[in-house]
Design a protein around this motif. Structure first.
Motif, PDB file in Angstrom:
ATOM      1  N   LYS A  38      95.551  95.528 131.370  1.00 23.81           N
ATOM      2  CA  LYS A  38      94.281  95.213 130.703  1.00 23.81           C
ATOM      3  C   LYS A  38      94.039  93.721 130.535  1.00 23.81           C
ATOM      4  O   LYS A  38      92.975  93.322 130.074  1.00 23.81           O
ATOM      5  CB  LYS A  38      94.256  95.864 129.313  1.00 23.81           C
ATOM      6  N   ILE A  39      95.016  92.892 130.866  1.00 24.15           N
ATOM      7  CA  ILE A  39      94.910  91.479 130.497  1.00 24.15           C
ATOM      8  C   ILE A  39      95.073  90.556 131.695  1.00 24.15           C
ATOM      9  O   ILE A  39      95.659  90.925 132.714  1.00 24.15           O
ATOM     10  CB  ILE A  39      95.956  91.107 129.426  1.00 24.15           C
ATOM     11  N   SER A  40      94.528  89.345 131.532  1.00 25.50           N
ATOM     12  CA  SER A  40      94.705  88.256 132.496  1.00 25.50           C
ATOM     13  C   SER A  40      95.028  87.007 131.698  1.00 25.50           C
ATOM     14  O   SER A  40      94.126  86.272 131.278  1.00 25.50           O
ATOM     15  CB  SER A  40      93.436  88.049 133.329  1.00 25.50           C
ATOM     16  N   PRO A  41      96.294  86.754 131.437  1.00 28.34           N
ATOM     17  CA  PRO A  41      96.681  85.654 130.541  1.00 28.34           C
ATOM     18  C   PRO A  41      96.232  84.297 131.062  1.00 28.34           C
ATOM     19  O   PRO A  41      96.014  84.096 132.263  1.00 28.34           O
ATOM     20  CB  PRO A  41      98.207  85.747 130.513  1.00 28.34           C
ATOM     21  N   VAL A  42      96.113  83.344 130.134  1.00 27.04           N
ATOM     22  CA  VAL A  42      95.824  81.952 130.476  1.00 27.04           C
ATOM     23  C   VAL A  42      96.933  81.086 129.891  1.00 27.04           C
ATOM     24  O   VAL A  42      97.627  81.485 128.958  1.00 27.04           O
ATOM     25  CB  VAL A  42      94.445  81.513 129.922  1.00 27.04           C
ATOM     26  N   GLY A  43      97.099  79.900 130.444  1.00 26.37           N
ATOM     27  CA  GLY A  43      98.176  79.017 129.996  1.00 26.37           C
ATOM     28  C   GLY A  43      99.433  79.277 130.806  1.00 26.37           C
ATOM     29  O   GLY A  43      99.815  80.431 131.031  1.00 26.37           O
ATOM     30  N   ASP A  44     100.067  78.214 131.262  1.00 30.26           N
ATOM     31  CA  ASP A  44     101.219  78.351 132.163  1.00 30.26           C
ATOM     32  C   ASP A  44     102.326  79.217 131.580  1.00 30.26           C
ATOM     33  O   ASP A  44     102.892  80.077 132.264  1.00 30.26           O
ATOM     34  CB  ASP A  44     101.779  76.971 132.513  1.00 30.26           C
ATOM     35  N   ASP A  45     102.668  78.988 130.309  1.00 28.71           N
ATOM     36  CA  ASP A  45     103.765  79.743 129.701  1.00 28.71           C
ATOM     37  C   ASP A  45     103.470  81.233 129.676  1.00 28.71           C
ATOM     38  O   ASP A  45     104.315  82.064 130.023  1.00 28.71           O
ATOM     39  CB  ASP A  45     104.038  79.243 128.281  1.00 28.71           C
ATOM     40  N   ASP A  46     102.256  81.582 129.250  1.00 29.55           N
ATOM     41  CA  ASP A  46     101.903  83.000 129.161  1.00 29.55           C
ATOM     42  C   ASP A  46     101.796  83.644 130.539  1.00 29.55           C
ATOM     43  O   ASP A  46     102.159  84.810 130.715  1.00 29.55           O
ATOM     44  CB  ASP A  46     100.587  83.174 128.405  1.00 29.55           C
TER      45      ASP A  46
END
Length: 618
Positions: A121-129
């Motif tokens: 359900k998700i598309s994370p943002v930010g390199d770590d995530d």
């Protein structure tokens, strides 16, 4: 207005005018802690900041604390911080982060289905995530048994990782693809875009399955793959298993000296071994080395070594005698495959190897099979001989590696004697009869009685010849052990099928060479009938084993360097699978079973139903 009050007003006005005339300093805008990457603070720091922040900022800060805890594998702390974040207002970005971390915690708890549902359900943002997303999604797929998708996630992850972590990730991809059957690998490769990194990985993984048991051919195929996929990530970060192969020494000797005794007690065995070497030589394709035979018993080994150097010998097979092996390995500078194993540590030259057919390999393999089948309480029955004691010692050491395992009954029999009392004692029948007599003595008359064997036995290891086994097995059946799984080493099989006699060994499972179980390499099929007519002993018990031993002694020479560099690889020999463990060839043999239709091939440990792949190799 009094003079005093007037003075105060004038003073205040003057101060105000002075302040108004002074230039003001620029005011720094406070930096929002939510803009700082979580990796810059630890868990405790984020928790402290969250507890002091305004209510609308707390969720983001608690999520930062959750990520910090996950990165340091503090999953209990991560769970508490994530629960705290849920209690405060969240933005859409906060909610996506919450789902990511919740999916990670579900994966850690083993709920991979719930985790994969959240990840979808998700598309994370930010390199770590983003890195955490692909890493933990790969782990969830791996837990679910979907190794292809797990590998796909790690392939994406490769470009996101720092250089220091890429090699471990490449090894993880290689491991995941190794869990997929060869047929499925080929199927996936056919349906994968050739321009994607996954395609190159699938082609690489296919090589291991395609050249299983043929290490030198695997090395050649690897070089071809590297030329074809020169810019592929797996070429830059070649899995360590494959990288080790490239360091292998490839032996291609032009002159081989064979050191075998022509006199003494080992001479008859040496004659059979020589026939096996000569047969393998006739099957050689391409340029053949020159073979020189020497009597290892009548020559001073140091003088013999000088003679071999003078004759430009670049490889040696032998000696056979254990004492001679120890002496030879201590002095030789010529690459050598000794035809025995020595126990003591020897200061020997590089490129020396030991190859034997010890009973210890077989006993360890039997112990591993029992462990693989989940047996914890077993019994042993071995003869009062040196070989029997060696078999028991090796079995015991291997089986008791699991702390819950027990050998609850261990008996020794005298070969050729009556075995009834030994079998009764092994099964606890004698104790059952003793209890009956005590009851009869107590009540004063005889009672109806059916003895019972001890019920804590789950399996039995028997070391016996065919003749001894045919006497022992019916006794085991008679004394109520007909349902007890029985495992034996190769000594119980004479090498020839005999349905009439072998019916007394029904259901006994044993290990033996593929050669005697009529599982031959394809290149031998054309000469089998001719071989049987010329050397009929090549397929009989002890002589057949020595014949096969001689064949593999020559056939394995080109493979030695690759096996040394790649310990998890094996060579498919006629004596079994041959692995290298610290310059010693270790043998794993297939399983077979006595049935009403004769001896039935079962297969190697990793081919058996419910197998964990636990064979003998190091």
């Amino acid at each position: 207005m009094t003079a005093k009050l007037f003075c105060r007003i004038i003073t205040v006005a003057c101060i105000a005018m002075l302040l108004a005339g002074c230039p003001s300093k620029p005011v720094k805008t406070p930096v929002s802690v939510t803009n700082i990457e979580p990796a810059q603070r630890n868990f405790e720091q984020w928790i402290r900041l969250a507890s002091q922040a305004p209510a609308d900022k707390r969720a983001s800060l608690y999520l930062n604390a959750t990520q910090a805890a996950i990165r340091t594998q503090r999953f209990v702390d991560a769970q508490s911080a994530l629960a705290e974040a849920k209690r405060h207002p969240m933005t859409s970005l906060d909610m996506m982060r919450w789902q990511l971390y919740q999916g990670i915690l579900l994966t850690h708890q083993g709920d991979f289905n719930g985790a994969l549902a959240l990840f979808s359900k998700i598309s994370p943002v930010g390199d770590d995530d983003i890195r955490l997303f692909h890493l933990w999604r790969a782990r969830a797929y791996q837990l679910s048994g979907n190794y292809l998708e797990a590998a796909r996630e790690r392939i994406v992850l490769m470009s996101l990782l720092p250089e220091a972590r890429k090699q471990d990730n490449a090894d993880a991809i290689w491991y995941l693809l190794s869990q997929i059957s060869p047929d499925y690998l080929a199927l996936f490769a056919q349906s994968t875009d050739p321009n994607t990194p996954l395609y190159g990985w699938l082609q690489l993984a296919t090589l291991r399955a395609q050249y299983k048991g043929r290490p030198v051919e695997l090395l050649r195929a690897l070089k071809t793959w590297q030329a074809r996929f020169a810019d592929h990530q797996a070429n830059q970060w070649l899995p360590r298993e494959l990288a080790s192969i490239q360091k292998a020494t490839l032996y291609a000797p032009k002159t081989i000296a064979i050191l075998l005794p022509e006199t003494g007690p080992l001479a008859p065995s040496a004659t059979i071994i020589r026939k096996g070497i000569e047969t393998a030589y006739l099957l050689e394709r391409g340029a053949r080395p020159r073979l020189l035979f020497f009597d290892s018993q009548t020559k001073d080994l140091k003088a013999l070594h000088e003679q071999l150097l003078a004759q430009s010998v670049d490889f040696v097979i032998g000696p056979l005698d254990k004492a001679r092996v120890a002496q030879w390995l201590a002095l030789t500078t010529i690459p050598t495959l000794a035809l025995n194993r020595v126990d003591e540590k020897i200061s020997s030259a590089e490129h020396t190897y030991q190859f034997g057919l010890p009973i210890e390999d077989e006993a360890r393999q039997i112990a591993n099979r029992m462990r693989q089948n989940g047996f914890r309480h077993v019994a042993t029955l071995v003869p009062d001989t040196g070989l029997g004691q060696r078999a028991f010692d090796s079995f015991r050491k291997q089986f008791l590696q699991d702390k819950d395992n027990r050998i609850v009954s261990q008996k020794i029999y005298i070969p050729g004697r009556e075995y009834t009392n030994t079998v009764k004692s092994l099964l606890g029948i004698d104790q059952s009869e003793k209890r009956r007599k005590e009851v009869e003595r107590w009540i004063g008359h005889e009672v109806e009685f059916i003895p019972r064997r001890r019920q804590d036995l789950e399996a039995l290891f028997v070391h016996a010849t065919p003749m001894e086994g045919r006497r022992i097995k019916p006794l085991l059946d008679y004394y109520f052990a007909f349902d007890l799984p029985i495992y034996s080493d190769s000594k119980i099989f004479g090498g020839k099928m005999n349905d009439r006699l072998d019916k007394d060994l029904l259901r006994v499972e044993f290990v033996d060479m593929p050669w005697l179980l009529q599982k031959h390499p394809a290149e031998l099929s054309a000469i089998l009938e001719q071989l049987k007519s010329i050397w009929p002993f090549a397929y009989s018990g002890g002589q057949g084993r020595l014949f096969a031993y001689g064949m593999d002694a020559l056939r394995i020479i080109p493979q030695l360097g690759v096996l040394e560099a790649f310990p998890k690889q094996y060579f498919s020999g006629v004596v079994g699978r041959l692995y290298m463990d610290q310059n010693t060839l270790v043998r794993e043999m297939p399983w077979a079973k006595f049935t009403k239709k004769g001896v039935q091939w079962i297969g190697y440990a990793d081919e058996l139903e419910g197998s964990t792949g636990q064979g003998l190799h190091p």
